[in-house]
Every structure is written in structure tokens, then in C-alpha cells.
Design an enzyme around this catalytic site. Sequence first.
Site, PDB file in Angstrom:
ATOM      1  N   LYS A  25     166.105  81.732-106.987  1.00 25.61           N
ATOM      2  CA  LYS A  25     166.447  80.320-106.721  1.00 25.61           C
ATOM      3  C   LYS A  25     165.554  79.823-105.593  1.00 25.61           C
ATOM      4  O   LYS A  25     165.778  80.106-104.422  1.00 25.61           O
ATOM      5  CB  LYS A  25     167.908  80.165-106.297  1.00 25.61           C
ATOM      6  CG  LYS A  25     168.312  78.698-106.308  1.00 25.61           C
ATOM      7  CD  LYS A  25     169.352  78.331-105.282  1.00 25.61           C
ATOM      8  CE  LYS A  25     168.812  77.887-103.963  1.00 25.61           C
ATOM      9  NZ  LYS A  25     167.972  76.666-103.971  1.00 25.61           N
ATOM     10  N   GLU A  59     166.564  87.412 -94.317  1.00 18.81           N
ATOM     11  CA  GLU A  59     165.418  87.082 -93.455  1.00 18.81           C
ATOM     12  C   GLU A  59     165.683  85.700 -92.905  1.00 18.81           C
ATOM     13  O   GLU A  59     165.575  84.713 -93.628  1.00 18.81           O
ATOM     14  CB  GLU A  59     164.117  87.079 -94.272  1.00 18.81           C
ATOM     15  CG  GLU A  59     163.660  88.424 -94.754  1.00 18.81           C
ATOM     16  CD  GLU A  59     163.214  89.325 -93.632  1.00 18.81           C
ATOM     17  OE1 GLU A  59     162.799  88.821 -92.576  1.00 18.81           O
ATOM     18  OE2 GLU A  59     163.297  90.552 -93.805  1.00 18.81           O
ATOM     19  N   GLU A  96     166.160  77.078 -83.055  1.00 17.59           N
ATOM     20  CA  GLU A  96     164.933  76.957 -83.845  1.00 17.59           C
ATOM     21  C   GLU A  96     164.744  75.492 -84.262  1.00 17.59           C
ATOM     22  O   GLU A  96     165.586  74.931 -84.948  1.00 17.59           O
ATOM     23  CB  GLU A  96     165.080  77.835 -85.087  1.00 17.59           C
ATOM     24  CG  GLU A  96     163.844  77.927 -85.931  1.00 17.59           C
ATOM     25  CD  GLU A  96     164.084  78.727 -87.205  1.00 17.59           C
ATOM     26  OE1 GLU A  96     165.130  78.525 -87.844  1.00 17.59           O
ATOM     27  OE2 GLU A  96     163.216  79.537 -87.542  1.00 17.59           O
TER      28      GLU A  96
HETATM   29  P1  NAD Z   1     167.926  76.965 -95.758  1.00 18.36           P
HETATM   30  O1  NAD Z   1     168.822  78.001 -95.210  1.00 18.36           O
HETATM   31  O2  NAD Z   1     168.366  75.552 -95.680  1.00 18.36           O
HETATM   32  O3  NAD Z   1     167.649  77.230 -97.305  1.00 18.36           O
HETATM   33  C1  NAD Z   1     167.086  78.432 -97.758  1.00 18.36           C
HETATM   34  C2  NAD Z   1     167.507  78.642 -99.186  1.00 18.36           C
HETATM   35  O4  NAD Z   1     168.911  78.881 -99.218  1.00 18.36           O
HETATM   36  C3  NAD Z   1     167.277  77.435-100.096  1.00 18.36           C
HETATM   37  O5  NAD Z   1     166.895  77.883-101.363  1.00 18.36           O
HETATM   38  C4  NAD Z   1     168.636  76.779-100.131  1.00 18.36           C
HETATM   39  O6  NAD Z   1     168.858  75.995-101.265  1.00 18.36           O
HETATM   40  C5  NAD Z   1     169.539  77.993-100.118  1.00 18.36           C
HETATM   41  N1  NAD Z   1     170.901  77.769 -99.629  1.00 18.36           N
HETATM   42  C6  NAD Z   1     171.337  76.829 -98.769  1.00 18.36           C
HETATM   43  N2  NAD Z   1     172.665  76.960 -98.584  1.00 18.36           N
HETATM   44  C7  NAD Z   1     173.063  78.015 -99.322  1.00 18.36           C
HETATM   45  C8  NAD Z   1     174.316  78.651 -99.542  1.00 18.36           C
HETATM   46  N3  NAD Z   1     175.450  78.226 -98.973  1.00 18.36           N
HETATM   47  N4  NAD Z   1     174.354  79.728-100.347  1.00 18.36           N
HETATM   48  C9  NAD Z   1     173.238  80.189-100.933  1.00 18.36           C
HETATM   49  N5  NAD Z   1     172.021  79.616-100.779  1.00 18.36           N
HETATM   50  C10 NAD Z   1     171.930  78.541 -99.979  1.00 18.36           C
HETATM   51  O7  NAD Z   1     166.524  77.191 -95.087  1.00 18.36           O
HETATM   52  P2  NAD Z   1     165.223  76.301 -95.251  1.00 18.36           P
HETATM   53  O8  NAD Z   1     165.462  75.061 -94.464  1.00 18.36           O
HETATM   54  O9  NAD Z   1     164.859  76.200 -96.685  1.00 18.36           O
HETATM   55  O10 NAD Z   1     164.127  77.231 -94.557  1.00 18.36           O
HETATM   56  C11 NAD Z   1     163.936  77.259 -93.201  1.00 18.36           C
HETATM   57  C12 NAD Z   1     164.568  78.497 -92.596  1.00 18.36           C
HETATM   58  O11 NAD Z   1     164.081  79.665 -93.221  1.00 18.36           O
HETATM   59  C13 NAD Z   1     164.216  78.642 -91.136  1.00 18.36           C
HETATM   60  O12 NAD Z   1     165.361  78.997 -90.398  1.00 18.36           O
HETATM   61  C14 NAD Z   1     163.204  79.771 -91.133  1.00 18.36           C
HETATM   62  O13 NAD Z   1     163.118  80.459 -89.919  1.00 18.36           O
HETATM   63  C15 NAD Z   1     163.702  80.619 -92.237  1.00 18.36           C
HETATM   64  N6  NAD Z   1     162.642  81.497 -92.726  1.00 18.36           N
HETATM   65  C16 NAD Z   1     162.657  82.810 -92.370  1.00 18.36           C
HETATM   66  C17 NAD Z   1     161.643  83.673 -92.782  1.00 18.36           C
HETATM   67  C18 NAD Z   1     161.627  85.133 -92.392  1.00 18.36           C
HETATM   68  O14 NAD Z   1     160.792  85.866 -92.904  1.00 18.36           O
HETATM   69  N7  NAD Z   1     162.488  85.592 -91.517  1.00 18.36           N
HETATM   70  C19 NAD Z   1     160.612  83.160 -93.564  1.00 18.36           C
HETATM   71  C20 NAD Z   1     160.615  81.818 -93.900  1.00 18.36           C
HETATM   72  C21 NAD Z   1     161.641  81.001 -93.471  1.00 18.36           C
END
Ligand code: NAD
Length: 523
Positions: free
Chosen positions: A200, A275, A417
Site C-alpha cells: 500500500k 521504520e 520532526e
Molecule cells: P504517514 O505515517 O502519514 O504515512 C505512511 C503510510 O502509512 C502511508 O501509506 C499512509 O497512508 C499509511 N497510514 C497512515 N495511517 C495509517 C494507519 N492508521 N494504518 C495503516 N497505515 C496508515 O507518513 P508519511 O507522512 O507518508 O511519511 C513521512 C514519515 O515517514 C516521516 O515521519 C518520516 O520520518 C517517515 N519515514 C521514515 C523512514 C525510515 O527509514 N525510518 C523513511 C521514510 C520516511
Amino acid sequence: MADKTEQWAGKTIHAGGEWLEAVSGATREIIDPADALPFAVVAEGDEKDTDIAVAAARAAFDGGDGADGEGIGGAGVRGEGVWPRTPVTERAALLRRVADLLVRDRERLGLLESRDAGKTVEEGRVDIDCVADAFRYFADLVAAEAPGRVVDAGTPDVHSVVVHEPVGVCALITPWNYPLLQASWKIAPALAAGNTFVVKPSEITPLTTIALIDLLVEAGLPAGVANIVTGPGHTVGARLAEHPDVDLVSFTGGLISGTKVAQAAAVTVKKVALELGGKNPNVVFADACATEEGFDTAVDQALNAAFIHSGQVCSAGSRLIVEETVRERFVAELARRAERIRLGRGTEDGVECGPLVSEQQRAKTESYVAAALAEGAVLRSGGKRPEPTATRPATGYFYEPTVLDQCHREMTVVREEVFGPVLTVETFRTEDEAVALANDTEYGLAGAVWTADAGRARRVAGRLRHGTVWINDFHPYLPQAEWGGFGKSGVGRELGPAGLAEYREAKHVYQNLAPRPVRWFAG
Ligand code: NAD
């Protein structure tokens, strides 16, 4: 590229080898963050579509009637589908074919990533190279492995071996900042280990992940092994995390969503890998700036650490922790260079930095900057939206690279962040103080130390509580080296041997070569 995205026209759910519309018929427009205009349409899946994709992945893993595209839902025997039983050398060969196809389509995919996520085309191309590297790395890793580890049972009458088997159906949930790269760090090891999956992607940047599914099919992956559901996190993502037929969920994203995923997954005791975010320190000692070359390098890399991809990087060096004696000179030069970064549409020549991914992300960044200034931070560069130009439409989500001086650890902008182009500056006087500041975060993803003193470099690196520590560098990673975080930056690791182990179950097979009664009970 436009032809291809038009061709999808809302048929972007892939289950059991077929491209489908959402059951509800709902669609979503994909927005170019450089001008806020839609340029593609995808299916807006929900729980029903998720159930269909999970059933396809389950059938492909278990074999039986439903496996390999002959229909969905047939009862099989766990783990006896075609892909989990495909020899490792063939699985590795398929992953290498995928890497070759990525190289073939580098230009198309790099451009697509640029438009979808707002990064420059060059960054998009580099992403695709890194995706191909991930596929090659996991192919090589599994192909070179011994099939099992023989264990000395302490007697010649026992043959004891530990083998590894795929976990089963993997739910792979990914973010929008490195859409295809983050997906590949999950898809490549999941496939290498013999699993089936439902991916997803982020609902706002799904395009290259959709394109990758086509490449997996072209490379010869059996139907039902690779499935994708495009749609929001609170429906598709949440259903994947709780689904009883999913065996593992690997999530990359923010802390709040990651916590929800872990809670939902706990009910069915799935394997969970997370992650999450980071608030990453970049520690600069004065001795690193003693020569002009050293100063120039440290400033240049601090700029890169904080502002590449407009700071929308989990490992962004968003906290500059600089020795007090060089602070003024360092920050002045940093701010001068930050103001010169050329912002614009990522597909335009000469642009160094694109827009933020969404209006929401820019609004979040603006509110962090406002709060920091209210708390006493001093603005040294940026802090506002840039003037529109021909390469920077007024409707795009641009924000200037921002340097905030005189920050301290009680400020929200230092603790949380931002995920935008915002760099905070703190200072230290002693090595102990530098380490204490760098470790003073609930996260622990990555950090760097800049120093000309080799002993200090090793000492400080050894004391930093972060999953990756750079010495006199920032940002490089290697597919061979584990990536992940301490603390609230996550659970588990991607890449490296541990990144493959996430997708496996260990099985101990103990064979008694000379069975005899044990007479524990007299009988
Ligand atoms: P997000 O948490 O909003 O979304 C990430 C994914 O999770 C999306 O596909 C979203 O649709 C899904 N999602 C959201 N709510 C959910 C739920 N309740 N259940 C299941 N899935 C759900 O994050 P974002 O805004 O897309 O990305 C930014 C974040 O990702 C930042 O915090 C960044 O640090 C982190 N990130 C971490 C790494 C790493 O390697 N540690 C790499 C890239 C990004």
C-alpha cells in the site's frame, strides 16, 4: 509517461494478476506539488479491495485452487504455493531481471517520481538506481547463502539444522518521500525470501509503485504474488494491519501512524517492522573547520543534510549542533548558501530543490517555524514562501530553506520532526555536552559527527544512540548495511542481512538418527 498514467485511469489495484478498479468505483487525482494540478487518476481502494488483494496473496502463498491467478480464495496448504517453493536461484534470477527492467525504465520512472513527490528529476533518477541496487543486493544475498545452518547437538546420533522459510503474506505500507525506494527495501527482501505481498503506497505518491508491479509481472513473477491496493491509510492501511490473513506488516512512515499499525497488528500477533521518523543531530566540532577546505566541506554537507528533498527525509540532519567557538562563522555561511538554493519545479533544468509534497506538509512546516520564532529562535534565512517565478508557480507548495539560530532543546521545533526545510542550530562547549545534546531525542535514526580528531570521531560515534552514524559525512547508506532506528525511530531493520531476516521464520529441524525409548515414564 502521460500516456501510461492516463492508461491506468483508475485501474490501479492489482490482485491475483489483474488490474482492477476500486469496488466502490472511487478514484483519486494525483497532484503535481509544483503547481497543485492533477496529472493522473488512481483507484481509491478501501477495506473491500484490501480483502480481495489479501485473499489473492494468501492463495498464491498457500497454493491450491486459488493460486497463480486461477481464481481467488481456494484452500491451499500453508506455504505450498509456487513462489515459496521456487528455488532460491530462480528467485534471485527474477530479482535481477527486475533490476535490469528498472535500469531500462530509469528515465520514465525517475520523471514519474519527480512529478509525484516533487523532487528534482536527477534525484528521481538516483532513487531508481538505488531501487535497482536493492533488488540486486537481495538477489545476491539469497543466492550466496547456505541452505541451512547445521547445529552441533553434542552427539553423532542427531542431525540438527536451522533453515529459513518465508513468513507468508506480507503487508507493506510505505510513505511519500521516497515512494519507490522505501517500497523496494520491503518488496525485494520479501520476494527474495519467498513471500507474497500486498503493498500500500502513500495515497499521494502511488505512481512508481504501480509501475513496479508491471515490471514484476514482466519479469515473470507468478500471478497473485505481487498485489497493490491504492488508497488511504485509515482504510486500506488499517485493514492490512489488522487482517487475520496477513502474517507480517512492514511499515515506513510517521510515529503516530506506526503506533496505530503496531496496535492493530498486535491483535493477531503478526510480525511487525516499523521504520519511523527521526530528529537527527549533525554535530560539528571546531577542529573540523580549522582549514578552509574543512570548513567548506562541513558547511556544504550541513546544507545537504538539512535541505535535500526540501528536508523531507527521515534521516535529514535537521539539528545542527555546532561548537560555540565556530558558531557565528558557520551559521552565517550556512544561511548565505541556504538563501542561494534554487527552488523550482523538479523537472526544470537548474533547479536544486523542489516543492514540499502537499499543502498540508507546507502548512505543518509554517506552523513549526512560527512556534519556534515565538519561543525565541532567531531567523537567519528563509522562513517564508518564495516569490513565484516561471519555474515556481504561485500554486506550488514551495517553502524557502530556513535556518533557525539560538535554538535549545526545550523548543518544539528541536524535539519534533518537521519534515520540511527547517534547520535548527544549537551549540556546545565540551564533547560530553555535544553527545548529551545529540542523544537528547526520543528518536534515534541517524546522526553525524564532524571532527579532524580520529580518536574523538570514534569516541563520539560509539556514544551516539542512533541506528546510523556518519563520521565526516552525511546521508550515504549501503544496501549491505542495516538501516533503522533506536528508540521511537522504529522496530527492526531494513537492508543488510537483518533486512532479509525480517521476512523469514527460522525453523529448527532436529533429526534423531538412532531413535530409542527415553523411559521418562515407566510404562
Ligand atoms: P504517514 O505515517 O502519514 O504515512 C505512511 C503510510 O502509512 C502511508 O501509506 C499512509 O497512508 C499509511 N497510514 C497512515 N495511517 C495509517 C494507519 N492508521 N494504518 C495503516 N497505515 C496508515 O507518513 P508519511 O507522512 O507518508 O511519511 C513521512 C514519515 O515517514 C516521516 O515521519 C518520516 O520520518 C517517515 N519515514 C521514515 C523512514 C525510515 O527509514 N525510518 C523513511 C521514510 C520516511
